[in-house]
Structures are given as structure tokens and as C-alpha cells.
Design a protein around this motif. Structure first.
Motif, PDB file in Angstrom:
ATOM      1  N   GLU A 245     -32.384  70.203 -44.336  1.00 30.86           N
ATOM      2  CA  GLU A 245     -31.526  69.062 -44.660  1.00 30.86           C
ATOM      3  C   GLU A 245     -30.304  69.470 -45.481  1.00 30.86           C
ATOM      4  O   GLU A 245     -29.205  68.935 -45.265  1.00 30.86           O
ATOM      5  N   ASP A 246     -30.477  70.401 -46.405  1.00 27.51           N
ATOM      6  CA  ASP A 246     -29.341  70.808 -47.235  1.00 27.51           C
ATOM      7  C   ASP A 246     -28.245  71.454 -46.393  1.00 27.51           C
ATOM      8  O   ASP A 246     -27.054  71.174 -46.582  1.00 27.51           O
ATOM      9  N   ARG A 249     -26.518  68.831 -44.263  1.00 24.36           N
ATOM     10  CA  ARG A 249     -25.608  68.033 -45.089  1.00 24.36           C
ATOM     11  C   ARG A 249     -24.290  68.771 -45.311  1.00 24.36           C
ATOM     12  O   ARG A 249     -23.209  68.176 -45.243  1.00 24.36           O
ATOM     13  N   ALA A 287     -31.083  62.468 -46.114  1.00 25.90           N
ATOM     14  CA  ALA A 287     -30.159  63.515 -46.518  1.00 25.90           C
ATOM     15  C   ALA A 287     -28.695  63.101 -46.439  1.00 25.90           C
ATOM     16  O   ALA A 287     -27.872  63.517 -47.265  1.00 25.90           O
TER      17      ALA A 287
END
Length: 290
Positions: A245-246, A249, A287
Motif C-alpha cells: 500500500e505504501d 500510494r 491507503a
């Protein structure tokens, strides 16, 4: 509401909502309602089998925009499309957005002069009674001419299968006002080999059969070596946002910074399924939307 504001920053691009099997109607209805509750601004129904395909999703929701992503101008009569779009927008408070495209040569008998075909189709939509107003339609634009047409005669552009560099140049071509809503591919997978294998399985038909996309890739520095064999790592990493997710993003933020108003996220899975990937949609909502 103005189209850019109506679709929001993040939406979903999905083929799963094309499924007209009555046995899965309840599953799709629940999925659409949940997408709205998660905060997605729009659902783009991939493949554009006709404007009526949007009705079940519109019926299951109260706020989201539902768009065709993308309706072929070769396969659908403009007057019938205009009438169908008008019915949907009258019944569902202007929540239907008509996405139009010129498809691909191998899919259309007598395919020639696609730009002229799109101009003629827009003329027919304008002349229909009721008409489809420019602010209620977007074009699947890749090249400069179609992008300019998107700015002049539609609410904006909905490019498909294009790298970040295309978003930069598309915004320059469109100018600041029109909507820029690219489709982007996301693979929620940390392992590079697994993620790229899923991406290659997904991209192979586009590389082998659809020169609209490969020609566009060449505009942005990709070579025949990048395109052959299911796509080089460089090509795959440009067309597919993969990771946790990071990382997703961070990549999404790059597209917004490059000029995208709205991103239509297509989740690509290692094991394809006919049901919507709700687990991935929930993770992405947490996210990207909060």
C-alpha cells in the motif's frame, strides 16, 4: 456538479460489473454499494457493452458516478446511445458519464480514419434529441489530436494503458480545465517476480493485438525490445503500479502531481476471478482515500 468534482480523485475501473448473469446480480449490487461507502468517486465499467450496463450499479448507489470505460463508436448507434444516456441521467441525477473510444482495427470491420469517425459520432450526439452534452462525455484519448478533441468537445480524456509520462504530456495538451482521468493498473504484491508475472499475463493481449497502445508506448521512449516477449521490466514497471500500500500510494501521488485529476484503478490479480476484488478495493481505499 462539475464533472471533475463529481468523479473525485480515485475511482475503480472494472470489467466485473459487466457480468449480466442473474446469479451474481446480488453480489455485484453489494459490491457497488460497498465501493460507494469506501469513498470511491466513480466506477468505470470496462469494455462498454452499452449504456444500459450502468443501470445496476447506478441503482445500487446514491452518489457515485458510473461511466462506460469505454463505449466503441463503431458498435453503437449515436441516437440510441444519446437516448439511453438521457434516460439514465434523468433517473439517476446526472450520475452517468459516457466514455467513448475508437476501439482497435482487428476488432472492427472496415476500420479506417478513427479520428474522423469520432468527430462524426460527436456531431451525431450533438444533433440527437435529446443530445449528450459535452460535459457528460469523455474520450479515450492517447494521441495529441484525440486529446485536443477531448478538450474541445468533451469534459476531458480517459486514457487507458499509458505511462506516467503520458499523463504529463496529456495535461499539457488538454490545458488546465478539462478532466484528465487515466486508467491505471495496480498489482497489490510485494514480490517483483510475482507482480510482474501477473502484469505480463494481463498486458500480453494489448502488446500483441492493439497497436494503438504500442504506438503510444513508442512515443514515450519504449522500443520493440521493450514490447516483445510480454514486456520488459522497464515497460511493466511503467504501466503497472505494484507493491504494498505504501508504494502504491507513492506512485498514485506521482500521477496526481503529473496532472491527473482522477485515477481509475484497475486491480490486476495473479489469479483472475470473475468477482470484484473487494479485498484489494478495501486495502486501496484505506491507503488512498482514508
Amino acid at each position: 456538479m462539475e464533472t471533475r468534482a463529481a468523479v473525485g480523485r480515485i475511482g475503480i475501473w472494472s470489467r466485473e460489473f459487466r457480468n449480466e448473469d442473474p446469479a451474481v446480480a446480488g453480489v455485484l449490487r453489494d459490491a457497488a454499494a460497498e465501493l460507494e461507502s469506501l469513498g470511491y468517486g466513480a466506477v468505470w465499467i470496462g469494455g462498454g457493452p452499452g449504456v444500459a450496463i450502468a443501470r445496476p450499479v447506478l441503482d445500487a448507489t446514491t452518489r457515485m458516478i458510473v461511466a462506460t470505460g469505454i463505449l466503441s463508436v463503431w458498435e453503437h448507434d449515436a441516437a440510441e446511445v444519446a437516448a439511453g444516456a438521457a434516460r439514465l441521467n434523468a433517473e439517476y441525477a446526472d450520475r452517468f458519464l459516457l466514455g467513448l473510444g475508437v476501439s482497435h482495427g482487428h476488432m472492427v470491420t472496415g476500420y479506417e480514419k478513427p479520428y474522423a469517425k469520432m468527430v462524426d459520432y460527436l456531431d451525431a450526439l450533438d444533433a440527437a434529441e435529446p443530445s449528450v452534452k459535452p460535459e457528460r462525455r469523455v474520450l479515450a484519448a492517447l494521441g495529441p489530436k484525440m486529446l485536443r478533441l477531448s478538450a474541445e468537445r468533451a469534459a476531458g480524456a480517459h486514457p487507458y494503458m499509458a505511462p506516467l509520462a503520458h499523463t504529463v504530456s496529456a495535461r499539457e495538451t488538454l490545458g488546465p480545465g478539462p478532466l484528465l482521468a487515466p486508467e491505471i493498473n495496480v498489482v497489490l504484491e510485494r514480490e517483483p517476480e510475482v507482480a510482474r508475472a501477473a502484469a505480463r499475463a494481463h498486458v500480453r493481449p494489448y502488446l500483441e493485438l492493439m497497436p494503438n497502445y504500442t504506438n503510444n508506448m513508442r512515443r514515450y521512449g519504449f522500443t520493440d525490445d521493450d514490447i516483445q516477449g510480454g514486456g520488459s521490466d522497464r515497460l511493466i514497471d511503467s504501466l503497472y503500479l505494484w507493491g504494498d500500500e505504501d508504494r502504491i500510494r507513492e506512485r498514485v501521488a506521482e500521477f496526481h502531481a503529473a496532472g491527473a485529476d482522477h485515477l481509475a484503478i484497475q486491480v490486476v490479480r495473479a489469479a483472475p476471478d470473475t468477482n470484484p476484488p473487494m479485498s484489494e478495493y478495501r486495502r486501496l481505499a484505506a491507503a488512498l482515500i482514508g
